[in-house]
Structures are given as structure tokens and as C-alpha cells.
Write an enzyme that holds these catalytic residues in place. Structure first.
Site, PDB file in Angstrom:
ATOM      1  N   ARG A  14       0.808  -1.217   0.000  1.00  0.00           N
ATOM      2  CA  ARG A  14       0.000   0.000   0.000  1.00  0.00           C
ATOM      3  C   ARG A  14       0.848   1.277   0.000  1.00  0.00           C
ATOM      4  O   ARG A  14       0.340   2.359  -0.249  1.00  0.00           O
ATOM      5  CB  ARG A  14      -0.951  -0.019   1.219  1.00  0.00           C
ATOM      6  CG  ARG A  14      -2.047  -1.060   1.085  1.00  0.00           C
ATOM      7  CD  ARG A  14      -2.719  -1.388   2.418  1.00  0.00           C
ATOM      8  NE  ARG A  14      -1.955  -2.370   3.199  1.00  0.00           N
ATOM      9  CZ  ARG A  14      -2.330  -2.856   4.382  1.00  0.00           C
ATOM     10  NH1 ARG A  14      -3.450  -2.441   4.942  1.00  0.00           N
ATOM     11  NH2 ARG A  14      -1.581  -3.737   5.017  1.00  0.00           N
ATOM     12  N   SER A 405      39.378  42.913  -0.947  1.00  0.00           N
ATOM     13  CA  SER A 405      38.305  42.278  -1.723  1.00  0.00           C
ATOM     14  C   SER A 405      38.827  41.622  -2.994  1.00  0.00           C
ATOM     15  O   SER A 405      39.819  42.067  -3.570  1.00  0.00           O
ATOM     16  CB  SER A 405      37.262  43.327  -2.113  1.00  0.00           C
ATOM     17  OG  SER A 405      36.673  43.843  -0.943  1.00  0.00           O
TER      18      SER A 405
HETATM   19  C1  UD1 Z   1      -1.549  -6.822  11.058  1.00  0.00           C
HETATM   20  C2  UD1 Z   1      -2.446  -7.817  11.817  1.00  0.00           C
HETATM   21  C3  UD1 Z   1      -3.711  -7.109  12.271  1.00  0.00           C
HETATM   22  C4  UD1 Z   1      -3.337  -5.901  13.120  1.00  0.00           C
HETATM   23  C5  UD1 Z   1      -2.368  -4.972  12.380  1.00  0.00           C
HETATM   24  C6  UD1 Z   1      -1.846  -3.927  13.339  1.00  0.00           C
HETATM   25  C7  UD1 Z   1      -2.044  -9.955  10.702  1.00  0.00           C
HETATM   26  C8  UD1 Z   1      -2.569 -10.956   9.755  1.00  0.00           C
HETATM   27  N1  UD1 Z   1      -2.808  -8.888  10.919  1.00  0.00           N
HETATM   28  O1  UD1 Z   1      -2.271  -6.414   9.910  1.00  0.00           O
HETATM   29  O2  UD1 Z   1      -4.522  -7.983  13.043  1.00  0.00           O
HETATM   30  O3  UD1 Z   1      -4.516  -5.189  13.474  1.00  0.00           O
HETATM   31  O4  UD1 Z   1      -1.227  -5.723  11.903  1.00  0.00           O
HETATM   32  O5  UD1 Z   1      -1.004  -3.007  12.696  1.00  0.00           O
HETATM   33  O6  UD1 Z   1      -0.980 -10.150  11.284  1.00  0.00           O
HETATM   34  N2  UD1 Z   1       5.125  -9.141   7.570  1.00  0.00           N
HETATM   35  C9  UD1 Z   1       6.126 -10.061   7.382  1.00  0.00           C
HETATM   36  N3  UD1 Z   1       5.925 -11.115   6.565  1.00  0.00           N
HETATM   37  C10 UD1 Z   1       4.732 -11.329   5.940  1.00  0.00           C
HETATM   38  C11 UD1 Z   1       3.690 -10.400   6.145  1.00  0.00           C
HETATM   39  C12 UD1 Z   1       3.915  -9.320   6.970  1.00  0.00           C
HETATM   40  O7  UD1 Z   1       7.229  -9.909   7.923  1.00  0.00           O
HETATM   41  O8  UD1 Z   1       4.607 -12.323   5.228  1.00  0.00           O
HETATM   42  C13 UD1 Z   1       5.370  -7.987   8.433  1.00  0.00           C
HETATM   43  C14 UD1 Z   1       5.196  -6.673   7.718  1.00  0.00           C
HETATM   44  O9  UD1 Z   1       6.410  -6.270   7.122  1.00  0.00           O
HETATM   45  C15 UD1 Z   1       4.742  -5.734   8.827  1.00  0.00           C
HETATM   46  C16 UD1 Z   1       4.028  -6.661   9.796  1.00  0.00           C
HETATM   47  O10 UD1 Z   1       4.430  -7.981   9.484  1.00  0.00           O
HETATM   48  O11 UD1 Z   1       5.840  -5.140   9.492  1.00  0.00           O
HETATM   49  C17 UD1 Z   1       2.498  -6.567   9.691  1.00  0.00           C
HETATM   50  O12 UD1 Z   1       2.123  -6.875   8.351  1.00  0.00           O
HETATM   51  P1  UD1 Z   1       0.998  -6.070   7.590  1.00  0.00           P
HETATM   52  O13 UD1 Z   1       0.838  -6.663   6.260  1.00  0.00           O
HETATM   53  O14 UD1 Z   1       1.257  -4.619   7.678  1.00  0.00           O
HETATM   54  O15 UD1 Z   1      -0.265  -6.465   8.477  1.00  0.00           O
HETATM   55  P2  UD1 Z   1      -1.599  -5.632   8.659  1.00  0.00           P
HETATM   56  O16 UD1 Z   1      -2.482  -5.841   7.502  1.00  0.00           O
HETATM   57  O17 UD1 Z   1      -1.300  -4.251   9.046  1.00  0.00           O
HETATM   58 CA    CA Z   2       0.535  -3.046   9.135  1.00  0.00          CA
END
Ligand code: UD1
Ligand code: CA
Length: 463
Positions: A14, A405
């Protein structure tokens, strides 16, 4: 005993960026720095970062942080899958694992301590940090069973009724290490994103008869996650605002607080006045009663008391002593020092140059690799020719020298104490103390030359 695991492997779709999301800057610093700083305050036994998308770039960016461990998640199949990649590091390791998201930068060490305390006192297998917010959209919703967490449902998988829940999952957890990795192996990807969700551990634990506790954050704004550029800007704004408020509380006048940008750790003394559009960055300190006019950028610099910086200056890696005055439109480059009550005027550039107490370079000069003594006057248009195309050479100007200067000082060269350099000179040899150096074409006046020229032109026309 606690260990920290930071999830930072996701693509950050995003953000629409070629850069890893957690390196995007919140109020001047990469967002993951905030997370690392907050978790470091717990003095954990180990800190591990899960990297994946742009792993090399992220690793390189975190190179300066000693003691970090990395695990690679490739491909990125969700947050549960991310944590599972760390299993080999924790085989047979007892204790508590704090799981943090690299994209939740405002979290404080106090909140993490409270999470650990709640985890310990409830004896739960997992404790989830939550927050009650006005707009929960996008976040996972916490389905409660009294004090305990029954399940966490992602926004896109939630029913209408579940979407009405305003308690959200912060994405920050304390887990007992022993049952965690076996449980992760049982998480399924049966959701709209076909990903392995870490929050699904809550429902798995509940079914297995393990307790999942929750701690609602005292300040919900701490757990804001950053997924978009708009959230990045809004989070930065919160951080900037807090820093501006701290400066004002310390007795600094900000003429337009919203247009003042201050990095963490910058200090400014009382009764200093800061005009709009000023950035105070890096390891900058400013003394009392300083005046910083509009559009000034100061990076990694130390300014003493009663310093004046007039409009539109850039000052980096330098020192300005008490009572010094700089600008408008001056460029003070790294390694420079402007002595007490010295003055640097408009369109003057200093590089690795020391200007002694009370000395002046008031207009249009380039002073590079120069050591300039006290009470020296550098005339308008003076240039130190410090570079011969291959190497840089020093210029030394002793106390009380007067440089006329439009002079060039071809380095290496030394101007002795109290010497004068005549305006328009190209100085290529040392000037002894007390001498006058003149190094320019001698002037010749041709009396009556203009009238003679006109008379000749008139005669030619008649012919
Ligand atoms: C996640 C939570 C959600 C919570 C929110 C809070 C999950 C499924 N959902 O959603 O319940 O309300 O955070 O901010 O966990 N990441 C990895 N590997 C992956 C996917 C993600 O390392 O395969 C890391 C991302 O880089 C990030 C974090 O995990 O730092 C959270 O991932 P993101 O995709 O942002 O989750 P949200 O949709 O925000
Ligand atoms: Ca997140």
C-alpha cells in the site's frame, strides 16, 4: 528472560514504493529505528528482525546496529509464516518472545513493559496488545471472552457484527516460547488473502485450552500502524508535534510551530526564537537566546548561546560559538567552526574552515580548508583556491590579517600575522607578518585617451 522478534519482511504494497516500508522515514528517522529503540529499552537477550522483501537493502540499512540477528522469510506468506522462520533460532530456548511489527513506530518501552507484566501476572500462553479506537477499519478485531481473547478476526474476513468491534489488535504480542512454534505449524491460510495469520494463534490456543490475555494500550495512538503514505505523514506529524511541544515547554519560541522540524535529541536553550521553515536535524544542539531566522537547515551542528542565523542558511557538521552570526544565505559545510562573535555574511561558503574569534567574512567568499585567526577581515569575493585538480591544500591566515576584496589565495599558502593583502591580488607565495602583498597587474592611466579616440573616429567618418 525475553527475546524480541520484529516483523519487517512484508512488501508494504500500500506504500507503492521500491523501498522497504520500514525504512520510510517518520519525522526524519526510518520507522524501524523507533521499534528497535523501544525494544532495546527492555534489554532483551536477543533481537531478531525477519527480513524478506528487499532483504539486502534492509540488512544494509541496519548494519550500524550491533547485535541484531536476521532471519529471511522468502516468500512472504503472512505474519505467522514470518514468525515461523525464526523457529530454528529458538529451538529449546525457554522464556518469552515479544513480537513487534516494524510498521508500528510510536510504541513506547513503557507499553512493552506493561505488556510483559500482564503476560507474567496472568500466566497466559500469549498476551495481545490491543487498543480501543474510534476508527478500527483495516485492523484485526479482538473478539473477547471476558478478560481473555477468544479470537482475532482480520478486517477483510470479519462479519458486519465483528466489524462493529472497536478493540483492535496492535500486532504486538508476548508469547511463551515453548508452545508457540508447534502452534504456528497448525495455522492455516484459510482466509481472503490466503496468508498465514499470526493472530490466528489466539483461536488455536483457545481451542487447545490455553489462555490468551490482552492488554489495552493506555494511549491508543501509540499503536497506529503505517500502511500508506497518508498514515506515514500523519504519524510523522504526531512526532513532530510532540517535539515542538517539548521545545516550547523548555522555553523556546516557535513563531510557527507547524512549520518547524526537529529531530529527536535536538536541544535548544531558553529564550531562543525560531522562525518558520526551520529544520533542526541530527545531533544538533543550540544554546540560549539564539535567533534562527526563516528557511534555515541545521544538521549535526553545535551552536552556542546568543548565536544568530539569518534567513536561508545551511549549516552541517559544524560549530558556531557564542555570539557568532551567520547569513543570510550562508553555507557552512562539515568540519567548520565559527569562533565567538565572528561573522559570516551573505553568500559565503565555509568548508573545513575555522574562523577565529571576532573575524569577519561578510560577503561573497569561498573559504575551504582554511585556518583563520582572530580579528581577521576577509574582503568580499575572497576565494581560497584549495584544490589543484588532484589534492586539497590548506590556507593559514594568522590573527589580524586584512584580505582585500576579490583576492585569490592559492593554497598551500600562509598569510602572516597582521599582514595586508591588496584588493584583487592573486597570492601564490606566503606573506610575512606585517607585510603588504600586492599581486595584480599594475595600473596605467592614459591621459586624454578618450578624447583622442573620439577625434580619430570623427576624422575617419569625414573621409
Ligand atoms: C496486522 C495484523 C492485524 C493488526 C495490524 C496492526 C495480521 C494478519 N494482521 O495487519 O490484526 O490489526 O497488523 O497493525 O498479522 N510481515 C512479514 N511477513 C509477511 C507479512 C507481513 O514480515 O509475510 C510484516 C510486515 O512487514 C509488517 C508486519 O508484518 O511489518 C504486519 O504486516 P501487515 O501486512 O502490515 O499487516 P496488517 O495488515 O497491518
Ligand atoms: Ca501493518
Amino acid at each position: 528472560m525475553c527475546h524480541v522478534l520484529i516483523l519487517a519482511a512484508g512488501k508494504g504494497t500500500r506504500m507503492k514504493s521500491a523501498q522497504p516500508k520500514v525504512l520510510h522515514r517518520v519525522a526524519g528517522a526510518p520507522m524501524i529505528d523507533y521499534v528497535l529503540d523501544a525494544s532495546a529499552a527492555l534489554a532483551p537477550e536477543t533481537t531478531t528482525v525477519v527480513v524478506g522483501h528487499q532483504a539486502d537493502r534492509l540488512r544494509a540499512a541496519l548494519d550500524g546496529r550491533p547485535g541484531l540477528r536476521f532471519v529471511l522469510q522468502e516468500p512472504q506468506l503472512g505474519t505467522a509464516h514470518a514468525v515461523a522462520q525464526a523457529a530454528p533460532l529458538f529451538a529449546g530456548v525457554p522464556g518469552t518472545l515479544i513480537v513487534l511489527s516494524g510498521d508500528v513506530p510510536l510504541l513506547t518501552a513503557d507499553t512493552l513493559r506493561a505488556l510483559l507484566a500482564r503476560h507474567a501476572e496472568t500466566g497466559a500462553a500469549a498476551t495481545v496488545l490491543t487498543a480501543v479506537v474510534d476508527d478500527p477499519s483495516g485492523y484485526g478485531r479482538v473478539v473477547r471472552n471476558g478478560d481473555e481473547v477468544a479470537a482475532i478476526v482480520e478486517h477483510r474476513d470479519a462479519t458486519e457484527a465483528e466489524r462493529g468491534i472497536r478493540e483492535i489488535n496492535a500486532g504486538i504480542y508476548a508469547f511463551d516460547l515453548a508452545p508457540l512454534f508447534p502452534a504456528l505449524a497448525r495455522v492455516a491460510a484459510d482466509n481472503s488473502q490466503r496468508e498465514y495469520y499470526l493472530p490466528d494463534v489466539a483461536a488455536l490456543y483457545r481451542r487447545a485450552g490455553r489462555r490468551v490475555a490482552a492488554l489495552a494500550a493506555a494511549r491508543p495512538e501509540e499503536i497506529l500502524g503505517i500502511n500508506t503514505r497518508a498514515e506515514l505523514a500523519a504519524t510523522s506529524e504526531r512526532v513532530w508535534r510532540a517535539r515542538r511541544e517539548a521545545l516550547m515547554a523548555a522555553g523556546v519560541t516557535l513563531e510557527d510551530p507547524a512549520a518547524t522540524y526537529v529531530d529527536a535529541g535536538v536541544t535548544v536553550g531558553p529564550d531562543s526564537v525560531i522562525a518558520p521553515g526551520v529544520s533542526l536535524l541530527g545531533r544538533t544542539t543550540i544554546g540560549a537566546r539564539a535567533v534562527i531566522q526563516a528557511g534555515v537547515r541545521i544538521v549535526d551542528s553545535q551552536l552556542g548561546d546568543d548565536v544568530t542565523v539569518l534567513d536561508h542558511c545551511v549549516i552541517a557538521g559544524s560549530r558556531l560559538d557564542a555570539g557568532a552570526s551567520v547569513g543570510p544565505f550562508a553555507h557552512i559545510r562539515p568540519g567548520s567552526a565559527v569562533g565567538p562573535a565572528a561573522r559570516v555574511g551573505n553568500f559565503v561558503e565555509l568548508k573545513k574552515t575555522r574562523l577565529g574569534a571576532g573575524s569577519k567574512a561578510s560577503h561573497l567568499a569561498y573559504l575551504g580548508d582554511a585556518t583563520i585567526g582572530e580579528k581577521v577581515n576577509i574582503g568580499a569575493g575572497t576565494i581560497t583556491c584549495n584544490y589543484d585538480g588532484a589534492a586539497k591544500h590548506p590556507t593559514v591566515i594568522e590573527d589580524e590579517v586584512f584580505i582585500g576584496s576579490d583576492s585569490q589565495l592559492v593554497a598551500p599558502v600562509r598569510i602572516g600575522r597582521g599582514a595586508y593583502v591588496a584588493a584583487g591580488s592573486s597570492i601564490t607565495r606566503d606573506v610575512p607578518a606585517g607585510a603588504l602583498a600586492i599581486a595584480r597587474g599594475r595600473q596605467e592611466n592614459k591621459e586624454g585617451w578618450v578624447a583622442m579616440k573620439k577625434a580619430r573616429a570623427a576624422a575617419e567618418k569625414k573621409e
